[in-house]
Design a protein around this motif. Structure first.
Motif, short mmCIF file in Angstrom:
data_model
loop_
_atom_site.label_atom_id
_atom_site.label_comp_id
_atom_site.label_asym_id
_atom_site.label_seq_id
_atom_site.Cartn_x
_atom_site.Cartn_y
_atom_site.Cartn_z
N GLY A 1 4.15 5.81 -5.35
CA GLY A 1 4.19 5.94 -6.80
C GLY A 1 3.30 7.07 -7.28
O GLY A 1 3.67 7.85 -8.15
N MET A 2 2.10 7.15 -6.69
CA MET A 2 1.21 8.25 -7.06
C MET A 2 1.81 9.59 -6.67
O MET A 2 1.73 10.57 -7.42
N LYS A 3 2.43 9.64 -5.50
CA LYS A 3 3.05 10.89 -5.05
C LYS A 3 4.12 11.34 -6.04
O LYS A 3 4.22 12.53 -6.36
N PHE A 4 4.90 10.40 -6.55
CA PHE A 4 5.95 10.72 -7.52
C PHE A 4 5.36 11.25 -8.82
O PHE A 4 5.74 12.30 -9.31
N TRP A 5 4.43 10.53 -9.40
CA TRP A 5 3.94 10.82 -10.74
C TRP A 5 2.96 11.97 -10.83
O TRP A 5 2.86 12.62 -11.87
N PHE A 6 2.22 12.25 -9.78
CA PHE A 6 1.22 13.31 -9.86
C PHE A 6 1.75 14.68 -9.47
O PHE A 6 1.00 15.62 -9.25
N ILE B 1 -3.31 3.93 -12.30
CA ILE B 1 -4.43 3.01 -12.11
C ILE B 1 -3.92 1.57 -12.19
O ILE B 1 -4.22 0.74 -11.31
N ARG B 2 -3.13 1.27 -13.20
CA ARG B 2 -2.59 -0.09 -13.37
C ARG B 2 -1.69 -0.48 -12.20
O ARG B 2 -1.78 -1.60 -11.68
N HIS B 3 -0.82 0.43 -11.78
CA HIS B 3 0.12 0.13 -10.71
C HIS B 3 -0.61 -0.12 -9.39
O HIS B 3 -0.34 -1.10 -8.69
N VAL B 4 -1.53 0.75 -9.06
CA VAL B 4 -2.28 0.61 -7.81
C VAL B 4 -3.11 -0.68 -7.85
O VAL B 4 -3.14 -1.44 -6.87
N GLN B 5 -3.75 -0.97 -8.97
CA GLN B 5 -4.55 -2.19 -9.06
C GLN B 5 -3.69 -3.44 -8.93
O GLN B 5 -4.12 -4.44 -8.37
N HIS B 6 -2.47 -3.39 -9.45
CA HIS B 6 -1.55 -4.52 -9.28
C HIS B 6 -1.34 -4.80 -7.79
O HIS B 6 -1.42 -5.94 -7.34
N HIS B 7 -1.07 -3.74 -7.03
CA HIS B 7 -0.81 -3.93 -5.60
C HIS B 7 -2.08 -4.27 -4.82
O HIS B 7 -2.02 -4.98 -3.82
N THR C 1 10.47 1.98 4.75
CA THR C 1 10.74 2.35 3.37
C THR C 1 9.66 1.74 2.50
O THR C 1 9.09 0.71 2.83
N GLU C 2 9.41 2.40 1.38
CA GLU C 2 8.43 1.88 0.42
C GLU C 2 9.05 0.83 -0.49
O GLU C 2 8.36 0.15 -1.22
N ASP C 3 10.37 0.69 -0.44
CA ASP C 3 11.10 -0.27 -1.27
C ASP C 3 10.73 -1.69 -0.83
O ASP C 3 11.02 -2.10 0.29
N LEU C 4 10.10 -2.42 -1.73
CA LEU C 4 9.60 -3.76 -1.40
C LEU C 4 10.72 -4.75 -1.09
O LEU C 4 10.48 -5.76 -0.43
N ASP C 5 11.93 -4.47 -1.56
CA ASP C 5 13.05 -5.40 -1.36
C ASP C 5 13.88 -5.09 -0.12
O ASP C 5 14.82 -5.82 0.18
N LYS C 6 13.55 -4.02 0.58
CA LYS C 6 14.32 -3.66 1.78
C LYS C 6 13.51 -3.94 3.03
O LYS C 6 12.30 -3.70 3.07
N ILE D 1 0.84 -1.20 0.00
CA ILE D 1 0.00 0.00 0.00
C ILE D 1 0.88 1.25 0.00
O ILE D 1 0.64 2.20 -0.76
N PHE D 2 1.91 1.24 0.83
CA PHE D 2 2.84 2.36 0.91
C PHE D 2 3.54 2.57 -0.44
O PHE D 2 3.64 3.70 -0.94
N HIS D 3 3.99 1.50 -1.04
CA HIS D 3 4.68 1.56 -2.33
C HIS D 3 3.76 2.13 -3.42
O HIS D 3 4.17 3.03 -4.17
N ALA D 4 2.55 1.64 -3.50
CA ALA D 4 1.60 2.12 -4.53
C ALA D 4 1.27 3.60 -4.32
O ALA D 4 1.21 4.37 -5.28
N THR D 5 1.09 4.00 -3.08
CA THR D 5 0.75 5.39 -2.77
C THR D 5 1.92 6.30 -3.09
O THR D 5 1.74 7.39 -3.65
#
Length: 156
Positions: free
Chosen positions: A49-54, A131-137, A72-77, A43-47
């Motif tokens: 992403g929106m903060k970055f792009w918008f 939309i695609r990124h958030v729906q994936h998560h 961190t929002e980094d899924l691998d850390k 949820i943090f990662h998807a949100t």
């Protein structure tokens, strides 16, 4: 001009973010805190992403909140802490307001203009990518819930 395409994009974007908020609501508190599941992190990662792009300006500072914790929002850390459901709900609401402002500034005539970050990506691309990124998560989190015999967030 009636900006019919902007209205269509908004009709698809709004329920996507509502589903993201629903994921926070349906998650049991003890499961939310389970670092192994990384549920909150999706949820943090998807949100984020929106903060970055918008963003409206290229120079606009992009700072990822840490809620005063080791997150961190980094899924691998790995993280030693997590934001509370209340903190995450507020963060999603804050970013939803950023996204709404982005959409409010649009007209159908501006949809094919380049986004402020990358000239080769249009403002329409930004909306559809999010939309695609958030729906994936959302799907990923719903799978986590179902795999643990919990109720998934409803599709809107």
């Amino acid at each position: 001009m009636s900006d019919k395409m902007v209205a269509v994009l908004r009709r698809q974007f709004e329920p996507t973010v509502e589903m993201l908020k629903n994921l926070i609501e349906v998650c049991p508190d003890d499961f939310w805190m389970d670092a192994k599941q990384k549920y909150w992190k999706h949820i943090f990662h998807a949100t984020t992403g929106m903060k970055f792009w918008f963003r409206q300006q290229k120079e606009e500072e992009f700072k990822i909140p840490d809620f005063g914790k080791d997150v961190t929002e980094d899924l691998d850390k790995e993280c030693s802490d997590y934001p509370t459901k209340e903190e995450m709900t507020k963060y999603v609401e804050d970013i939803l307001n950023v996204a709404r402002k982005f959409l409010d500034e649009l007209t159908d005539g501006k949809l094919l203009e380049p986004c402020v970050l990358y000239e080769e990506i249009t403002k329409t691309d930004v909306i559809l990518m999010q939309i695609r990124h958030v729906q994936h998560h959302i799907g990923y989190c719903n799978n986590i819930l179902k795999s643990n015999h919990l109720e998934a967030a409803k599709w809107l």
